[in-house]
Each structure stands twice: as C-alpha cells, then as structure tokens.
Design a protein around this motif. Structure first.
Motif, PDB file in Angstrom:
ATOM      1  N   ARG A 202      -5.209  23.940  18.864  1.00 29.18           N
ATOM      2  CA  ARG A 202      -6.599  23.836  18.423  1.00 29.18           C
ATOM      3  C   ARG A 202      -6.775  22.757  17.350  1.00 29.18           C
ATOM      4  O   ARG A 202      -7.704  21.935  17.430  1.00 29.18           O
ATOM      5  CB  ARG A 202      -7.057  25.184  17.863  1.00 29.18           C
ATOM      6  N   THR A 212     -13.630  20.416  20.973  1.00 29.93           N
ATOM      7  CA  THR A 212     -12.990  21.728  21.073  1.00 29.93           C
ATOM      8  C   THR A 212     -12.537  21.962  22.502  1.00 29.93           C
ATOM      9  O   THR A 212     -13.025  21.322  23.450  1.00 29.93           O
ATOM     10  CB  THR A 212     -13.964  22.859  20.681  1.00 29.93           C
ATOM     11  N   ASP A 271      -9.768  26.748  28.068  1.00 29.26           N
ATOM     12  CA  ASP A 271      -9.717  27.148  26.661  1.00 29.26           C
ATOM     13  C   ASP A 271      -8.794  28.357  26.541  1.00 29.26           C
ATOM     14  O   ASP A 271      -9.109  29.430  27.050  1.00 29.26           O
ATOM     15  CB  ASP A 271     -11.132  27.487  26.191  1.00 29.26           C
ATOM     16  N   GLY A 274      -8.658  28.790  21.891  1.00 27.95           N
ATOM     17  CA  GLY A 274      -8.861  27.640  21.023  1.00 27.95           C
ATOM     18  C   GLY A 274      -7.941  26.479  21.326  1.00 27.95           C
ATOM     19  O   GLY A 274      -8.247  25.332  20.972  1.00 27.95           O
ATOM     20  N   ASP A 275      -6.785  26.755  21.925  1.00 27.14           N
ATOM     21  CA  ASP A 275      -5.907  25.676  22.368  1.00 27.14           C
ATOM     22  C   ASP A 275      -6.420  25.148  23.708  1.00 27.14           C
ATOM     23  O   ASP A 275      -7.037  25.887  24.490  1.00 27.14           O
ATOM     24  CB  ASP A 275      -4.470  26.169  22.531  1.00 27.14           C
TER      25      ASP A 275
END
Length: 363
Positions: A202, A212, A271, A274-275
């Motif tokens: 992230r 993002t 996603d 978050g990574d």
C-alpha cells in the motif's frame, strides 16, 4: 538512470545510415520466475519519449517490493497453418482422422528439416471442402518464422503423398495466425505465453504511483475490461501493451510486425487489503535470440547485455528474453493506469516531456 543508444535505418540509395531510432536502457527492474532472476536493465527503442519514464517508474516500483515482478513462461509454441482441399467435408474429415495417430511420423519429417524444430501438435478446422491444418512447433532459441514454414512445407508434402483424396491448397492458410489479432492466438497462444505479476505494498502504491489499489482496480475493470468489450476487442483487455512490445522488439532485433498478435493480452488488478496485485498475461510473445538480424553488431550487443547469449539449454535464452519483455510490459502498463486514475496527469506528462512551446522536443 538511462543509457542512450541509437538504432539507424539504412538508406538503400545512398548506402549509409541516416534515420535515428532513439534507444534507452531503463531500470533496472527486479524480476524473478522460471526463466529469469535478478535486476536487469531493459532496452526500449521508440520515438514516444514518455514511454521511457513510464516504464522507468514501473521498474522503480518493482525494486520497492520484496519479490519484484514474477514472470512465468506458461507455454511456448510457434505455429504455421496449411490448407489442403478435398471434394467435400466428409473427405476432409477422413484425412483429418487419418492424421490423428500419425504425430510420431510427422515429427520425424519435422526433424529432417532442422536440429531444433519439434512438432508438438496438429489441430484442424474444416470448412466445406477445405481442411485447415495448424501445426505447432517448438523452435529452440529462434522465434521460428522460417523454421516452422520449412517444416510445415515438408510435413505438407508428406501428407499429400501418403493420404489420398486431398490436394494442395496453400503453404500459408491464415489459421496460424501470423501477424493478425485473432481469437485462436489469444486462446491457444503463438510464441511464448507469459504472465508477469507483482504485489505492491500500500505505501509504495501511494508514494510511487500516487494512487490506491482500489482506484487502479476500479479503472482496470471499467477501462480495460468493459471499454475493450464495448469496442469489440479480440481476446484482449489492456491499455497499451503494443507500446512497450514494439520498443522492446525493435531494440532486440525482433520482427516488429509481431506486435499485432503480441498486443493481445489481459491486465488484471485487485485490491488486496490496500496492497495492489497487478498482472499482465501475454499469450503471444514472439521473440528469439538467434536467427535473422540477431547477429548484427548492435543487436548482438543488446542481447549480450540482457544476458541472452549465455550458455543455457536450448530455448533458455529465448525464454529469458520473453520473460523480460513481459516484465517490461507490466512496468509500462502499471504506470499508465496509475497515471490515468489522476485527472490531468497523463496529458501533463506528455506535454512536459514531448513538447516545448508547441513543438516536439528532440529525444
């Protein structure tokens, strides 16, 4: 850091070099997998100067992840299709059925044409009185265009002399399918089938890509998947594979026309808390490290710098080159999609890099 070089085209009338194609070495990108391991700089020959920093940003991201890019060569086979004709579909089916148990025999014929060509499979399609045969070959470290045509010619002659009721149609039947974007190539592959993938933390997504994971995944679905579907794309959903492939092909002495089928492929983004998981699957990477054009001084130097002149088992250097091509595509694809999640970023980059007061900058 980039290292510049120049590819020049020869003027057939004056017999001297005059047209520069700028080339830069980008990276290194961190890459691993079943064909390559380490940090490797890659060459891109292009007039589209924003491509260099775009791929460079993707390469930089790869160095900020634990494993970097993982490139997996899933399959490899070069194809050539031939056409034979019969009186009707029934006779074509009889001929196709007669070939089903003769692979070993046809493989022996293939070996008589080359030390490296190996017949892997024969597929067929019948359309009325026409029988299309799609031969699939392993070609060692060569891309194999000429190798498979020579082998197909010998196999076709053998078939016509041993199976009655059919006659010659053509040595090339478009069912290969050479330098065309087709469903069959997207499904069965032509050349090297390679997937390049990366898992980006992230913090790296935010810091290096200014976006993002959720934004990239959202854009990929709406742009690459739905947009391409509405446009009628053929077994393909990506932003600009052709840009990176053409630049890589020109730099490494490949047949540039193979970007037609090479530009097919699917970008996947997800996603993961978050990574960002990001992958590029290319079913038609057609590259070689031996054969026509590969021993020219500039090309030979490039292939040596890429580690594709090393003493690997047959086919190993070409697989390494294909993995590097796929990794390069991922770097450029990732950077572009990230830029397109931010309004104005893409055009600002092109304007600042390519133009000054309305005119193109020199590379």
């Amino acid at each position: 850091m980039t290292i510049s070089a120049t590819i020049r085209a020869e003027d057939p009338d004056r017999g001297k070099n005059y047209t520069p194609i700028p080339l830069r070495w980008i990276g290194p990108l961190r890459i691993c997998g079943n064909a390559v391991e380490g940090e490797v700089r890659v060459p891109l020959a292009t007039y589209e100067s924003p491509l260099w920093p775009a791929v460079g940003r993707g390469a930089r991201v790869s160095r900020h992840t634990e494993a970097g890019i993982r490139a997996t060569v899933v399959d490899e086979r070069m194809t050539r299709s031939v056409l034979v004709e019969g009186e009707d579909a029934a006779r074509c089916l009889e001929a196709a059925s007669a070939l089903q148990n003769r692979l070993g025999e046809l493989q022996s014929v293939t070996r008589s044409t080359s030390r490296y060509a190996e017949l892997l499979a024969v597929r067929h399609e019948i359309c009325g009185p026409l029988l299309f045969l799609r031969f699939e070959f392993a070609t060692g470290d060569a891309s194999g265009h000429n190798m498979v045509t020579l082998a197909a010619d010998a196999v076709l002659s053998h078939i016509l002399s041993t199976i009655s009721g059919i006659r010659y149609g053509s040595i090339s039947a478009n069912y290969c399918s050479d330098k065309k974007a087709t469903a069959i190539n997207g499904i069965l592959g032509r050349g090297k089938n390679v997937t390049a993938e990366i898992l980006i933390p992230r913090a790296v997504v935010v810091r290096q890509l200014r976006t993002t994971a959720a934004q990239v995944a959202h854009l990929n679905t709406h742009k690459n998947l739905i947009g391409t579907l509405l446009a009628g794309g053929i077994r393909s959903a990506n932003a600009h594979y052709a840009n990176m492939l053409l630049a890589f092909y020109l730099a490494t002495g490949q047949d540039a026309a193979n970007i037609v089928e090479g530009s097919q492929g699917v970008t996947y983004a997800a996603d993961r808390d978050g990574d960002l998981y990001f992958s590029c699957t290319l079913p038609n990477v057609i590259v070689g490290t031996t054969g026509n054009g590969k021993n020219l001084e500039g090309t030979d130097d490039v292939l040596r710098n890429l580690g594709c002149r090393d003493g690997r088992p047959v086919g190993g250097n070409a697989r390494r080159l294909a993995a590097l091509a796929a990794g390069t595509v991922l770097c450029g694809e990732l950077s572009l999609l990230a830029a397109q999640t931010n309004p104005g970023e893409l055009m600002k980059a092109h304007t600042s890099i390519e133009r000054t007061k309305g005119e193109h900058r020199a590379p």
